[in-house]
Scaffold this motif. Structure first.
Motif, PDB file in Angstrom:
ATOM      1  N   PHE A   1      -2.478   2.301  -4.217  1.00  0.00           N
ATOM      2  CA  PHE A   1      -1.208   2.896  -3.801  1.00  0.00           C
ATOM      3  C   PHE A   1      -1.381   3.469  -2.403  1.00  0.00           C
ATOM      4  O   PHE A   1      -2.172   4.386  -2.192  1.00  0.00           O
ATOM      5  CB  PHE A   1      -0.764   4.008  -4.758  1.00  0.00           C
ATOM      6  N   ALA A   2      -0.651   2.898  -1.456  1.00  0.00           N
ATOM      7  CA  ALA A   2      -0.709   3.380  -0.077  1.00  0.00           C
ATOM      8  C   ALA A   2       0.668   3.876   0.310  1.00  0.00           C
ATOM      9  O   ALA A   2       1.673   3.483  -0.286  1.00  0.00           O
ATOM     10  CB  ALA A   2      -1.162   2.256   0.855  1.00  0.00           C
ATOM     11  N   GLY A   3       0.700   4.743   1.308  1.00  0.00           N
ATOM     12  CA  GLY A   3       1.990   5.275   1.720  1.00  0.00           C
ATOM     13  C   GLY A   3       2.031   5.618   3.190  1.00  0.00           C
ATOM     14  O   GLY A   3       1.004   5.803   3.843  1.00  0.00           O
ATOM     15  N   LEU A   4       3.247   5.696   3.693  1.00  0.00           N
ATOM     16  CA  LEU A   4       3.521   6.105   5.064  1.00  0.00           C
ATOM     17  C   LEU A   4       4.483   7.272   5.014  1.00  0.00           C
ATOM     18  O   LEU A   4       5.354   7.336   4.139  1.00  0.00           O
ATOM     19  CB  LEU A   4       4.142   4.962   5.865  1.00  0.00           C
ATOM     20  N   THR A   5       4.347   8.195   5.955  1.00  0.00           N
ATOM     21  CA  THR A   5       5.229   9.350   5.984  1.00  0.00           C
ATOM     22  C   THR A   5       5.899   9.490   7.342  1.00  0.00           C
ATOM     23  O   THR A   5       5.348   9.110   8.372  1.00  0.00           O
ATOM     24  CB  THR A   5       4.452  10.647   5.671  1.00  0.00           C
ATOM     25  N   HIS A   6       7.089  10.042   7.303  1.00  0.00           N
ATOM     26  CA  HIS A   6       7.856  10.356   8.513  1.00  0.00           C
ATOM     27  C   HIS A   6       7.931  11.869   8.622  1.00  0.00           C
ATOM     28  O   HIS A   6       7.892  12.583   7.615  1.00  0.00           O
ATOM     29  CB  HIS A   6       9.259   9.758   8.410  1.00  0.00           C
ATOM     30  N   GLU A   7       8.053  12.362   9.837  1.00  0.00           N
ATOM     31  CA  GLU A   7       8.085  13.814  10.051  1.00  0.00           C
ATOM     32  C   GLU A   7       9.226  14.499   9.310  1.00  0.00           C
ATOM     33  O   GLU A   7       9.160  15.690   9.013  1.00  0.00           O
ATOM     34  CB  GLU A   7       8.153  14.119  11.545  1.00  0.00           C
ATOM     35  N   ASP A   8      10.294  13.749   8.981  1.00  0.00           N
ATOM     36  CA  ASP A   8      11.408  14.359   8.248  1.00  0.00           C
ATOM     37  C   ASP A   8      11.174  14.386   6.737  1.00  0.00           C
ATOM     38  O   ASP A   8      12.025  14.815   5.973  1.00  0.00           O
ATOM     39  CB  ASP A   8      12.726  13.656   8.572  1.00  0.00           C
ATOM     40  N   GLY A   9       9.985  13.898   6.303  1.00  0.00           N
ATOM     41  CA  GLY A   9       9.640  13.935   4.889  1.00  0.00           C
ATOM     42  C   GLY A   9       9.814  12.620   4.152  1.00  0.00           C
ATOM     43  O   GLY A   9       9.364  12.488   3.015  1.00  0.00           O
ATOM     44  N   LEU A  10      10.457  11.631   4.770  1.00  0.00           N
ATOM     45  CA  LEU A  10      10.623  10.342   4.096  1.00  0.00           C
ATOM     46  C   LEU A  10       9.259   9.706   3.855  1.00  0.00           C
ATOM     47  O   LEU A  10       8.401   9.709   4.728  1.00  0.00           O
ATOM     48  CB  LEU A  10      11.498   9.402   4.929  1.00  0.00           C
ATOM     49  N   PHE A  11       9.076   9.171   2.666  1.00  0.00           N
ATOM     50  CA  PHE A  11       7.826   8.533   2.268  1.00  0.00           C
ATOM     51  C   PHE A  11       8.131   7.102   1.869  1.00  0.00           C
ATOM     52  O   PHE A  11       9.055   6.860   1.083  1.00  0.00           O
ATOM     53  CB  PHE A  11       7.217   9.294   1.076  1.00  0.00           C
ATOM     54  N   ILE A  12       7.365   6.146   2.393  1.00  0.00           N
ATOM     55  CA  ILE A  12       7.459   4.749   1.959  1.00  0.00           C
ATOM     56  C   ILE A  12       6.145   4.424   1.276  1.00  0.00           C
ATOM     57  O   ILE A  12       5.078   4.522   1.886  1.00  0.00           O
ATOM     58  CB  ILE A  12       7.707   3.786   3.133  1.00  0.00           C
ATOM     59  N   GLY A  13       6.221   4.062  -0.005  1.00  0.00           N
ATOM     60  CA  GLY A  13       5.027   3.774  -0.785  1.00  0.00           C
ATOM     61  C   GLY A  13       4.899   2.291  -1.082  1.00  0.00           C
ATOM     62  O   GLY A  13       5.885   1.546  -1.103  1.00  0.00           O
ATOM     63  N   PHE A  14       3.659   1.876  -1.322  1.00  0.00           N
ATOM     64  CA  PHE A  14       3.343   0.479  -1.627  1.00  0.00           C
ATOM     65  C   PHE A  14       2.377   0.498  -2.808  1.00  0.00           C
ATOM     66  O   PHE A  14       1.259   1.001  -2.690  1.00  0.00           O
ATOM     67  CB  PHE A  14       2.704  -0.196  -0.407  1.00  0.00           C
ATOM     68  N   GLN A  15       2.844  -0.027  -3.953  1.00  0.00           N
ATOM     69  CA  GLN A  15       2.019   0.060  -5.156  1.00  0.00           C
ATOM     70  C   GLN A  15       1.583  -1.318  -5.632  1.00  0.00           C
ATOM     71  O   GLN A  15       2.365  -2.260  -5.635  1.00  0.00           O
ATOM     72  CB  GLN A  15       2.740   0.806  -6.271  1.00  0.00           C
ATOM     73  N   ARG A  16       0.296  -1.383  -6.010  1.00  0.00           N
ATOM     74  CA  ARG A  16      -0.266  -2.640  -6.512  1.00  0.00           C
ATOM     75  C   ARG A  16       0.339  -2.950  -7.880  1.00  0.00           C
ATOM     76  O   ARG A  16       0.435  -2.087  -8.753  1.00  0.00           O
ATOM     77  CB  ARG A  16      -1.779  -2.517  -6.642  1.00  0.00           C
ATOM     78  N   VAL A  17       0.739  -4.211  -8.039  1.00  0.00           N
ATOM     79  CA  VAL A  17       1.270  -4.704  -9.299  1.00  0.00           C
ATOM     80  C   VAL A  17       0.504  -5.970  -9.653  1.00  0.00           C
ATOM     81  O   VAL A  17       0.434  -6.909  -8.844  1.00  0.00           O
ATOM     82  CB  VAL A  17       2.788  -5.009  -9.184  1.00  0.00           C
ATOM     83  N   ASP A  18      -0.114  -5.982 -10.835  1.00  0.00           N
ATOM     84  CA  ASP A  18      -0.822  -7.184 -11.274  1.00  0.00           C
ATOM     85  C   ASP A  18       0.170  -8.337 -11.411  1.00  0.00           C
ATOM     86  O   ASP A  18       1.319  -8.146 -11.838  1.00  0.00           O
ATOM     87  CB  ASP A  18      -1.501  -6.938 -12.621  1.00  0.00           C
ATOM     88  N   ASP A  19      -0.251  -9.518 -11.023  1.00  0.00           N
ATOM     89  CA  ASP A  19       0.571 -10.732 -11.115  1.00  0.00           C
ATOM     90  C   ASP A  19       1.879 -10.610 -10.334  1.00  0.00           C
ATOM     91  O   ASP A  19       2.911 -11.153 -10.753  1.00  0.00           O
ATOM     92  CB  ASP A  19       0.850 -11.096 -12.576  1.00  0.00           C
ATOM     93  N   TYR A  20       1.847  -9.868  -9.228  1.00  0.00           N
ATOM     94  CA  TYR A  20       3.031  -9.709  -8.376  1.00  0.00           C
ATOM     95  C   TYR A  20       3.561 -11.070  -7.953  1.00  0.00           C
ATOM     96  O   TYR A  20       2.794 -11.960  -7.586  1.00  0.00           O
ATOM     97  CB  TYR A  20       2.669  -8.880  -7.139  1.00  0.00           C
ATOM     98  N   GLN A  21       4.886 -11.230  -8.023  1.00  0.00           N
ATOM     99  CA  GLN A  21       5.556 -12.435  -7.549  1.00  0.00           C
ATOM    100  C   GLN A  21       6.487 -12.053  -6.411  1.00  0.00           C
ATOM    101  O   GLN A  21       7.391 -11.238  -6.585  1.00  0.00           O
ATOM    102  CB  GLN A  21       6.370 -13.084  -8.673  1.00  0.00           C
ATOM    103  N   ALA A  22       6.244 -12.634  -5.247  1.00  0.00           N
ATOM    104  CA  ALA A  22       7.063 -12.331  -4.074  1.00  0.00           C
ATOM    105  C   ALA A  22       8.486 -12.844  -4.272  1.00  0.00           C
ATOM    106  O   ALA A  22       8.705 -13.893  -4.892  1.00  0.00           O
ATOM    107  CB  ALA A  22       6.454 -12.981  -2.837  1.00  0.00           C
ATOM    108  N   PRO A  23       9.470 -12.103  -3.747  1.00  0.00           N
ATOM    109  CA  PRO A  23      10.849 -12.581  -3.789  1.00  0.00           C
ATOM    110  C   PRO A  23      10.979 -13.918  -3.064  1.00  0.00           C
ATOM    111  O   PRO A  23      10.204 -14.217  -2.157  1.00  0.00           O
ATOM    112  CB  PRO A  23      11.634 -11.492  -3.049  1.00  0.00           C
ATOM    113  N   ARG A  24      11.973 -14.689  -3.428  1.00  0.00           N
ATOM    114  CA  ARG A  24      12.215 -15.998  -2.800  1.00  0.00           C
ATOM    115  C   ARG A  24      13.569 -15.970  -2.092  1.00  0.00           C
ATOM    116  O   ARG A  24      14.494 -16.637  -2.496  1.00  0.00           O
ATOM    117  CB  ARG A  24      12.205 -17.115  -3.833  1.00  0.00           C
TER     118      ARG A  24
END
Length: 122
Positions: free
Chosen positions: A40-63
């Motif tokens: 689980f990785a994340g990015l933060t903005h000074e205004d508090g917004l957080f964008i997270g990226f979570q590992r999912v087994d067998d992830y299928q990318a959108p088409r």
């Protein structure tokens, strides 16, 4: 009276959270969250917004635009110069699908995990 809510976080499923965090960090300039891990990785903005990226087994990318695997989420970003932003994003690992429904108003891209996102002029 409606409940007043403020968006504080968005989390994207993916196969490789660190890679996706690097892509969005390069694209947005947001700071890497100090608690980021390989699951689980994340990015933060000074205004508090957080964008997270979570590992999912067998992830299928959108088409996108095909809906055999739906897009799951869609992000929009505004930029000053569409051409300049496009070049930087493609260099960072984004793809630009052939299908571009926005004409000259917006452009659709996909991140390295396949999530579609759009750029519009600021």
């Amino acid at each position: 009276m409606p409940l007043r809510m403020r968006l504080t976080a968005v989390t994207l499923d993916c196969a490789d959270p660190e890679r996706l965090a690097r892509f969005y960090r390069q694209a947005t300039g947001l700071a890497l969250h100090p608690g980021s891990t390989s699951d689980f990785a994340g990015l933060t903005h000074e205004d508090g917004l957080f964008i997270g990226f979570q590992r999912v087994d067998d992830y299928q990318a959108p088409r996108w635009p095909d809906q055999t695997v739906p897009q799951q989420i869609h992000l929009d970003f505004s930029v000053d110069d569409l051409d300049e932003a496009e070049a930087l994003l493609l260099e960072a690992g984004a793809d630009k699908p052939d299908h571009q429904p926005g004409g000259d108003r917006w452009r659709v891209f996909t991140d390295p995990a396949g999530h579609p996102f759009c750029l519009t002029r600021r």
